[in-house]
Design an enzyme around this catalytic site. Structure first.
Site, PDB file in Angstrom:
ATOM      1  N   CYS A 112       0.822  -1.229   0.000  1.00 55.64           N
ATOM      2  CA  CYS A 112       0.000   0.000   0.000  1.00 55.64           C
ATOM      3  C   CYS A 112       0.850   1.272   0.000  1.00 55.64           C
ATOM      4  O   CYS A 112       0.341   2.354  -0.274  1.00 55.64           O
ATOM      5  CB  CYS A 112      -0.954  -0.011   1.186  1.00 55.64           C
ATOM      6  SG  CYS A 112      -1.910  -1.514   1.292  1.00 55.64           S
ATOM      7  N   HIS A 252      -3.319   6.940   2.942  1.00 59.93           N
ATOM      8  CA  HIS A 252      -3.719   5.657   2.360  1.00 59.93           C
ATOM      9  C   HIS A 252      -5.141   5.374   2.831  1.00 59.93           C
ATOM     10  O   HIS A 252      -5.454   5.510   4.011  1.00 59.93           O
ATOM     11  CB  HIS A 252      -2.742   4.569   2.822  1.00 59.93           C
ATOM     12  CG  HIS A 252      -3.207   3.189   2.503  1.00 59.93           C
ATOM     13  ND1 HIS A 252      -3.752   2.848   1.282  1.00 59.93           N
ATOM     14  CD2 HIS A 252      -3.210   2.044   3.252  1.00 59.93           C
ATOM     15  CE1 HIS A 252      -4.063   1.568   1.298  1.00 59.93           C
ATOM     16  NE2 HIS A 252      -3.753   1.061   2.472  1.00 59.93           N
ATOM     17  N   ASN A 282     -10.157  -0.292   0.223  1.00 64.15           N
ATOM     18  CA  ASN A 282      -8.701  -0.180   0.234  1.00 64.15           C
ATOM     19  C   ASN A 282      -8.155  -0.761  -1.070  1.00 64.15           C
ATOM     20  O   ASN A 282      -8.240  -1.960  -1.296  1.00 64.15           O
ATOM     21  CB  ASN A 282      -8.185  -0.958   1.453  1.00 64.15           C
ATOM     22  CG  ASN A 282      -6.675  -0.979   1.559  1.00 64.15           C
ATOM     23  OD1 ASN A 282      -5.972  -0.609   0.631  1.00 64.15           O
ATOM     24  ND2 ASN A 282      -6.187  -1.431   2.691  1.00 64.15           N
TER      25      ASN A 282
HETATM   26  N1  ACO Z   1     -18.393  -8.732   9.627  1.00 61.12           N
HETATM   27  C1  ACO Z   1     -18.863  -9.030  10.840  1.00 61.12           C
HETATM   28  N2  ACO Z   1     -18.063  -9.420  11.844  1.00 61.12           N
HETATM   29  C2  ACO Z   1     -16.753  -9.500  11.613  1.00 61.12           C
HETATM   30  C3  ACO Z   1     -16.192  -9.199  10.367  1.00 61.12           C
HETATM   31  C4  ACO Z   1     -17.071  -8.807   9.344  1.00 61.12           C
HETATM   32  N3  ACO Z   1     -16.645  -8.482   8.108  1.00 61.12           N
HETATM   33  N4  ACO Z   1     -14.857  -9.365  10.432  1.00 61.12           N
HETATM   34  C5  ACO Z   1     -14.570  -9.755  11.671  1.00 61.12           C
HETATM   35  N5  ACO Z   1     -15.718  -9.836  12.395  1.00 61.12           N
HETATM   36  C6  ACO Z   1     -15.884 -10.209  13.789  1.00 61.12           C
HETATM   37  C7  ACO Z   1     -14.785 -11.133  14.266  1.00 61.12           C
HETATM   38  O1  ACO Z   1     -15.076 -12.473  13.952  1.00 61.12           O
HETATM   39  C8  ACO Z   1     -14.817 -10.870  15.745  1.00 61.12           C
HETATM   40  O2  ACO Z   1     -15.887 -11.578  16.318  1.00 61.12           O
HETATM   41  P1  ACO Z   1     -15.720 -12.251  17.774  1.00 61.12           P
HETATM   42  O3  ACO Z   1     -15.472 -11.090  18.690  1.00 61.12           O
HETATM   43  O4  ACO Z   1     -17.027 -12.912  17.950  1.00 61.12           O
HETATM   44  O5  ACO Z   1     -14.546 -13.168  17.651  1.00 61.12           O
HETATM   45  C9  ACO Z   1     -15.162  -9.390  15.841  1.00 61.12           C
HETATM   46  O6  ACO Z   1     -15.769  -9.057  14.581  1.00 61.12           O
HETATM   47  C10 ACO Z   1     -13.960  -8.537  16.058  1.00 61.12           C
HETATM   48  O7  ACO Z   1     -12.937  -8.925  15.124  1.00 61.12           O
HETATM   49  P2  ACO Z   1     -11.555  -8.220  15.040  1.00 61.12           P
HETATM   50  O8  ACO Z   1     -10.745  -8.774  13.926  1.00 61.12           O
HETATM   51  O9  ACO Z   1     -10.956  -8.204  16.407  1.00 61.12           O
HETATM   52  O10 ACO Z   1     -12.049  -6.776  14.647  1.00 61.12           O
HETATM   53  P3  ACO Z   1     -11.352  -5.404  14.873  1.00 61.12           P
HETATM   54  O11 ACO Z   1     -12.133  -4.624  15.832  1.00 61.12           O
HETATM   55  O12 ACO Z   1      -9.875  -5.552  15.085  1.00 61.12           O
HETATM   56  O13 ACO Z   1     -11.561  -4.758  13.442  1.00 61.12           O
HETATM   57  C11 ACO Z   1     -10.300  -4.301  11.458  1.00 61.12           C
HETATM   58  C12 ACO Z   1     -10.997  -5.369  12.288  1.00 61.12           C
HETATM   59  C13 ACO Z   1     -11.349  -3.313  10.957  1.00 61.12           C
HETATM   60  C14 ACO Z   1      -9.625  -4.925  10.244  1.00 61.12           C
HETATM   61  C15 ACO Z   1      -9.283  -3.612  12.381  1.00 61.12           C
HETATM   62  O14 ACO Z   1      -8.399  -4.515  12.923  1.00 61.12           O
HETATM   63  C16 ACO Z   1      -8.529  -2.575  11.697  1.00 61.12           C
HETATM   64  O15 ACO Z   1      -9.018  -1.486  11.489  1.00 61.12           O
HETATM   65  N6  ACO Z   1      -7.257  -2.878  11.348  1.00 61.12           N
HETATM   66  C17 ACO Z   1      -6.427  -1.963  10.634  1.00 61.12           C
HETATM   67  C18 ACO Z   1      -5.869  -2.640   9.522  1.00 61.12           C
HETATM   68  C19 ACO Z   1      -6.537  -2.345   8.236  1.00 61.12           C
HETATM   69  O16 ACO Z   1      -7.360  -1.500   8.045  1.00 61.12           O
HETATM   70  N7  ACO Z   1      -6.077  -3.073   7.279  1.00 61.12           N
HETATM   71  C20 ACO Z   1      -6.463  -2.836   5.956  1.00 61.12           C
HETATM   72  C21 ACO Z   1      -5.579  -3.466   5.046  1.00 61.12           C
HETATM   73  S1  ACO Z   1      -3.920  -3.353   5.390  1.00 61.12           S
HETATM   74  C22 ACO Z   1      -3.255  -2.049   4.659  1.00 61.12           C
HETATM   75  O17 ACO Z   1      -3.893  -1.329   3.970  1.00 61.12           O
HETATM   76  C23 ACO Z   1      -1.834  -1.813   4.814  1.00 61.12           C
END
Ligand code: ACO
Length: 325
Positions: A112, A252, A282
């Protein structure tokens, strides 16, 4: 002083729009979960277009917008983690399609942050006098490396391409930058692994699960907020300016919550961040140039404006640039 000036910008994306509700028909998710956690509402997904189709289209638009001939192009650099082939490079495919017979063409891989790294390389070639101009593009069809059964990742990404035609200038342009890598953390975000199988070893054949995008979301979140904040601060310090003097920040387009943290920590009003992840998701290396092109096409940039582009991504990598428009 020689600078590298962005003369024209362009973008392209597949026509097919996939909304959060469309995704909820494929995996166990909802518009509410995706919107609240990421700020993404819809993304463009390929109906068969490959990355080369998108980047070639961007290159053709750049020639037209900059009113330059293909024969005059010195350098073509494409950043992508989803090229059509390992070889030839997307840049060489562009070279053929547009007829840039005199150009040197190659791809780079910095996920990215790819567009920032590619722009940085073009800037060095131009500043050292090796070349006078370049086409720099970030393009992806992430839909081909996303696991459409994994709700934690498939909802985040989209396909698209964006780029800029840059030229040697004595006036405005890229003023300063901060790019960096943290390979020690490479395993928090991976994609596209291919195992070494051949007739002389006993590795299992077929697609490995590590082919797909795999991410430790929380670690990526921490990495992004920490490094983007440091990098943006560093660039403003290098130039001796404050955030008040910067008209727009183009981050980004991964996740609105990451931008909220950066905005709060650096006390930059949220409205100064140009965001379009709501409509594109993204798109990795394409995300910054697609957003930059939108800003430019809306006529929101004037000569002399200072803007900051800042990306982070797999590797792990980051890259920030201050540009005087
Ligand atoms: N829909 C519904 N529920 C979901 C989904 C979905 N698409 N995805 C995960 N869940 C659930 C999980 O199963 C989990 O359930 P549980 O608590 O029953 O186990 C719950 O939601 C929380 O999951 P987490 O993975 O802990 O969710 P988190 O709050 O960390 O959010 C996210 C995930 C949005 C990806 C977050 O970690 C984040 O913002 N990360 C930043 C990284 C990012 O944006 N990466 C993008 C690509 S990388 C890049 O561009 C360089």
């Amino acid at each position: 002083m020689i600078r590298t000036r962005l003369i024209a910008t362009a973008a392209d994306a597949p026509e097919q729009i996939i909304t959060n509700d469309d995704l909820a028909k494929v995996v166990d998710t909802s518009d509410e979960w995706i919107s609240q956690r990421t700020g993404i509402k819809e993304r463009r997904i390929s109906s068969g277009e490959n990355t080369s189709d998108l980047v070639v289209n961007v290159a053709k638009q750049l020639l037209e917008k900059a009113s330059v001939t293909p024969e005059s192009i010195d350098l073509i650099i494409v950043a992508s983690v989803t090229p059509d082939y390992n070889t030839p490079s997307l840049a060489c495919m562009i070279q053929k399609e547009i007829g840039a017979v005199h150009a040197v063409a190659f791809d780079i891989s910095a996920a990215c942050s790819g567009f920032m790294f590619a722009l940085s390389i073009a800037d060095k070639y131009i500043k050292t006098g090796s070349y006078e101009n370049a086409i720099v593009i970030g393009g992806e069809t992430l839909s081909k490396i996303v696991n459409w059964k994994d709700r934690a990742t498939c909802v985040l990404f989209g396909d698209g391409a964006g780029g800029a035609y840059v030229e040697k200038s004595q006036e405005s342009g890229i003023t300063c930058e901060d790019i960096g890598s943290a390979g020690s953390q490479y395993d928090i975000l991976t994609a596209g692994y291919t195992a070494c199988t051949n007739v002389f070893n006993d590795q299992p054949e077929g697609m490995d699960e590590h082919w797909y995008v795999s991410m430790n979301g929380r670690e990526v979140f921490k990495f992004a907020t920490k490094n983007v904040i440091k990098s943006m601060q560093k660039v403003m310090e290098l130039e001796g300016i404050t955030q008040e003097e910067v008209k727009y920040f183009i981050p980004h387009q991964a996740n609105a919550r990451i931008v909220e943290v950066i905005s709060k920590k650096l006390k930059i009003p949220y409205e100064k961040f140009y965001l379009n992840m709501e409509r594109y998701g993204n798109t990795s290396s394409a995300s910054i140039p697609i957003a930059l092109n939108e800003l430019n096409e809306k006529g929101l940039l004037e000569r002399g404006d200072k803007i900051i582009l800042s990306g982070f991504g797999g590797g792990m990598t980051w890259g920030t640039m201050l540009i005087t428009w």
